[in-house]
Design a protein around this motif. Structure first.
Motif, short mmCIF file in Angstrom:
data_model
loop_
_atom_site.label_atom_id
_atom_site.label_comp_id
_atom_site.label_asym_id
_atom_site.label_seq_id
_atom_site.Cartn_x
_atom_site.Cartn_y
_atom_site.Cartn_z
N LEU A 172 45.63 57.86 4.52
CA LEU A 172 46.70 58.73 4.85
C LEU A 172 47.83 58.33 4.18
O LEU A 172 48.79 59.18 3.81
N PHE B 111 48.44 56.80 1.50
CA PHE B 111 48.31 56.53 0.16
C PHE B 111 48.19 58.01 -0.69
O PHE B 111 47.81 58.96 -0.04
N ARG C 209 46.88 60.92 -2.54
CA ARG C 209 45.61 61.43 -2.40
C ARG C 209 44.99 61.96 -3.82
O ARG C 209 43.76 61.74 -4.16
N ARG D 283 49.13 64.39 10.68
CA ARG D 283 47.90 63.97 10.33
C ARG D 283 46.95 65.18 9.73
O ARG D 283 46.48 65.17 8.63
N CYS E 129 47.92 66.31 6.52
CA CYS E 129 47.56 65.41 5.31
C CYS E 129 46.15 65.79 5.08
O CYS E 129 45.60 65.69 3.84
N VAL E 130 45.37 65.92 6.24
CA VAL E 130 43.77 65.97 6.01
C VAL E 130 43.60 67.47 5.08
O VAL E 130 42.90 67.45 4.13
N GLY F 255 45.31 67.35 1.68
CA GLY F 255 45.13 66.24 0.57
C GLY F 255 46.24 65.47 0.28
O GLY F 255 46.31 65.21 -0.80
N SER G 258 49.40 62.47 1.19
CA SER G 258 49.70 61.26 1.71
C SER G 258 50.86 61.74 2.90
O SER G 258 51.59 62.72 2.74
N LEU G 259 50.76 60.94 4.01
CA LEU G 259 51.78 60.92 5.03
C LEU G 259 53.00 60.97 4.47
O LEU G 259 53.81 61.57 4.91
#
Lengths: 223, 561
Positions: free
Chosen positions: A156, A158, A160, B355, B358-359, B362, B364-365
């Motif tokens: 997470l 980096f 994506r 989080r 992010c998921v 797609g 990044s944090l």
């Protein structure tokens, strides 16, 4: 006996109306002209090409005259994924072991993200399989999930988008450290052309959703 | 043809006083549209539902002041409708369009008359006006395909935007937002996730029941995704449904396994049809009769299949899952993190939300945190509308209308995530008039029903990202009705492959049309950029959906040029 075979690190698959080749040695996807493609289709069914055709196929750089090397049937033996093991992103484990794995995952990701555009694919593939510890026992399934949790959390941090290759290289190195057997699988789609790669163990895709990889035809799997 | 209506009202000094009150307006409407003449002369076209009373209750609304009448009407009724009311003291005519946008509403005023309806030719003929393309509007359609402006692409014809009323009086015409999305944003901000799930489920069930009671036999095009599956599952319990699914030879658009899993789960047969790029007629723009280009060429195939299925099932409507991504908070943004921070302060839950974002997105944090911090820092954050200048000239780009959509203006005091949610819903209401446009049966978008939209806007926006799943609240609400294969899936199909097939099949024809067409001759498309598309390896601008959209607009312009 066939007298022309694909070079090592070369794979192909049928994607839509065409054959698509991946030459991992030269880091490129390509297609052949219609006439040559027809010869390859014949060759794949067991026909032995004419000497002139063999010369043309060798000239593409994808084939070589080595009868005892790999064959097309071996390539198609990449097992189709039927399940996925993803990191949960909701693990509550914050033990020293978690942080150690997290830091190792971060290191792998930093390394391969930094070098993706600087080194050839062949060298990157070699590096990602390098830290293997032969004397270590592979983790059991439960331990594997906690490994994947750590890796997913680290990923997470980096970028994506379009980062499947550095992610896969890093995961392969991360798992090789634990002597966990896995391989990088490259897959393609046609119309429009898209390429993807992922880490697979038997028929299980790791740290990606099954749905993400199902639409891609495997073209090459490297241990 | 569905959603086709025409209302001609006399207005101004020459009007027969009280004409509208006496129902003297001239009205025609397609068979799918109910027309309701109210006692005081108001006209309701379409469907209106109330939780508390029958439609007869409409007659209890006083018409003395048409603006006040509209306010009362808007508070009581939802559905898909256009309402027209006139009053004499002061003399004014008011046109209101419900916020779902399911019934288009265009009008033009001329010489003591106002013509309201959906057919551009009809409006122009009734007002004895010539047809003239507004190229600034066309440029804006190309730049922002999913943003509706009040100005249509034909000069003099305006649109009443969803939730708005147009007031025509002695001072001229002005538009006013009647349904204000900001009134609902965060209205249930203190709600718990589990309570939100229950409330969403109840409202969803009731909305589908209501539509199914109005249209008891519906054909539902199942994409294999969550939204259309949820509608099918609920509608199957409320009426007779037929299920249709389209797939293509492209693996990107073959979702049969999901569609069939849903059909098996709800014990309904499903007809899966192979959509062929060869069946698309690029020369036809099915929205050529409308004052702006809205039809997509690739949906012609789906329309034909749905019409055939509707015949088989003797259906009276199509139900479509459009709008689900929008109302169910599928945002590609870190703004929900800002909303949560503003509501709850710095808590450990923020980490989980970050989080989850992010998921789902797609991203990044660090990117998520950076966008969130910027948004939290900035006062009066403007949520902008994405524009696409690909293949257009600098002149076309200079014509971009910077005026924000009235729904965005209304959300000025809302939090960043709420603003973005409203923008997303706004985009959905701009896409309700192109599917099955030539069929006699209407296309209903149950997910854009007002009760659902208002409820979805009211919840904490970060709920939609819970557990790292997009549309998480809706998934949780519909879990009892759907197979796990559909509820838990993370991806969704797309017709990109199908569009690519259409593009590669007709590349030469499309390029020729765009190079020497209306858009090029009016300086909107860049001929050099179009010429570069001949090189098949040039993929930088060659997004099939973009190119086909340009071509669709070109075909619409040719019909009116």
């Amino acid at each position: 006996m066939r007298n022309v075979v694909l070079k090592p690190h070369v794979g192909y698959c049928v994607a839509g109306p065409h054959l698509i080749f991946l030459d991992a040695e030269r880091d490129r996807y390509c297609m052949l002209a219609g006439r040559l493609e027809a010869h390859v289709r014949d060759w794949a069914t067991g026909d032995i090409p004419e000497p002139a055709v063999i010369a043309e196929l060798v000239a593409t750089g994808l084939f070589e005259r080595a009868p005892n090397s790999r064959t097309a049937s071996e390539l198609s033996s990449v097992p189709r994924c039927t399940r996925a093991l993803c990191g949960s992103h909701s693990t509550t484990d914050r033990s020293p072991g978690y942080w150690l794995r997290f830091l190792w995952a971060c290191s792998c990701l930093v390394f391969f993200n930094a070098l993706r555009d600087r080194l050839s694919l062949r060298i990157l593939l070699t590096l990602s399989g390098a830290p293997r510890k032969q004397n270590r026992k592979p983790p059991d399934p439960e331990a594997l999930i906690s490994f994947l949790d750590s890796f997913s959390d680290a990923a997470l941090l980096f970028p994506r988008k379009d980062r499947c290759l550095p992610d896969a290289l890093a995961l392969r190195a991360f798992l090789a450290w634990q002597a966990y057997p896995s391989r990088i699988v490259f897959g393609v789609q046609s119309e429009p052309f898209q390429a993807h790669c992922w880490v697979q163990s038997d028929n299980t895709v790791l740290v990606q959703d099954l749905e993400t990889v199902m639409g891609f035809s495997p073209i090459l799997a490297l241990p | 043809m569905n959603c086709d209506y025409s209302i001609i009202l006399e207005i101004g000094e020459t009007a027969d006083t009280g004409a509208a009150e006496k129902g003297a307006a001239r009205i025609t409407a397609s068979a799918d549209l109910s027309v309701w003449h109210l006692a005081d002369g108001g006209i309701v076209v379409g469907d209106c539902f109330s939780e508390h009373e029958e439609r007869d209750g409409l007659d209890t609304l006083r018409m003395a002041d048409p603006v006040e009448f509209m306010r009362n009407f808007e508070r009581r009724y939802w559905g898909r409708h256009v309402v027209v009311a006139s009053g004499s003291e002061p003399r004014r005519t008011v046109i209101y369009r419900d916020p779902s946008g399911m019934i288009p509403c265009y009008y033009r005023c001329s010489e003591g008359q106002v013509a309201i309806g959906t057919s551009a030719a009809d409006i122009l003929q009734k007002t004895r006006s010539p047809a003239s393309i507004d190229w600034t509007s066309v440029a804006n359609v190309l730049l922002m395909p999913d943003r509706r402006r009040r100005e249509s692409c034909l000069e003099g014809i305006n649109e009443v935007l969803p939730g708005e009323m147009a007031i025509i009086d002695d001072h001229g015409i002005h538009h006013q937002l009647l349904w204000n999305p900001s009134h609902f944003c965060g209205a249930n901000i203190e709600c718990k996730f589990e309570d939100a799930v229950e409330r969403l489920r109840d409202t969803f069930v009731n909305v589908i029941k209501t539509w199914s009671a109005r249209y008891p036999r519906a054909v539902i095009s199942i994409s294999g995704g969550f939204d259309s599956s949820a509608i099918a599952a609920l509608a199957s319990q409320a009426g007779h449904i037929g299920l249709a699914h389209f797939y293509t030879t492209s693996p990107l658009a073959d979702e049969r396994s999901y569609a069939m899993a849903l059909a098996d789960h709800i014990f309904q047969p499903i007809a899966c049809h192979l959509a062929s790029a060869a069946e698309v007629d690029l020369r036809a723009n099915l929205s050529r009769h409308r004052p702006r280009p809205s039809a997509r060429s690739f949906t012609q195939v789906f329309d034909r299949i749905c019409a055939a299925e509707a015949d088989v099932h003797a259906a009276d409507a199509h139900f479509n899952g459009g709008g689900g991504d929008n109302i169910f908070g599928m945002l590609h943004s870190a703004y929900p993190l800002v909303d949560e921070f503003k509501q709850n302060g710095l808590t450990p839950a923020l980490w989980a939300t970050a989080r989850n974002i992010c998921v789902v997105t797609g991203t990044s944090l660090p990117m998520v945190l950076r966008q969130a911090v910027r948004a939290a820092w900035k006062r009066d954050l403007l949520v902008t509308w994405p524009s696409n200048g690909d293949l257009l000239t600098p002149y076309a780009r200079s014509l971009l209308d910077q005026e924000p959509h009235p729904w965005l203006v209304a959300t000025g005091a809302c939090t960043p995530g709420q603003k973005q949610h409203v923008r997303s819903v706004t985009r959905a209401t701009a896409s309700t008039d192109h599917i099955n446009i030539a069929d006699d049966r209407p296309t209903i978008y149950p997910l854009l029903s007002r009760p659902l939209v208002e409820l979805c806007l009211s919840f904490p926006i970060w709920f939609w990202f819970s557990g790292g799943h997009d549309r998480a609240l809706a998934r949780a609400a519909m879990r009892p009705f759907l197979p796990g294969m559909v509820t838990n899936r993370v991806g969704k199909g797309a017709f990109d492959g199908f569009l690519h097939q259409i593009w590669t099949r007709s590349r030469g024809e499309i390029i020729a049309d765009l190079q020497c067409g209306c858009l090029a001759s009016h300086g909107l498309v860049d001929p050099r950029a179009i010429a570069s598309l001949e090189d098949a390896s040039n993929n930088s601008l060659a997004k099939p959906t973009r190119i086909l959209h340009l071509h669709e607009v070109e075909m619409w312009c040719r019909a009116w040029a």
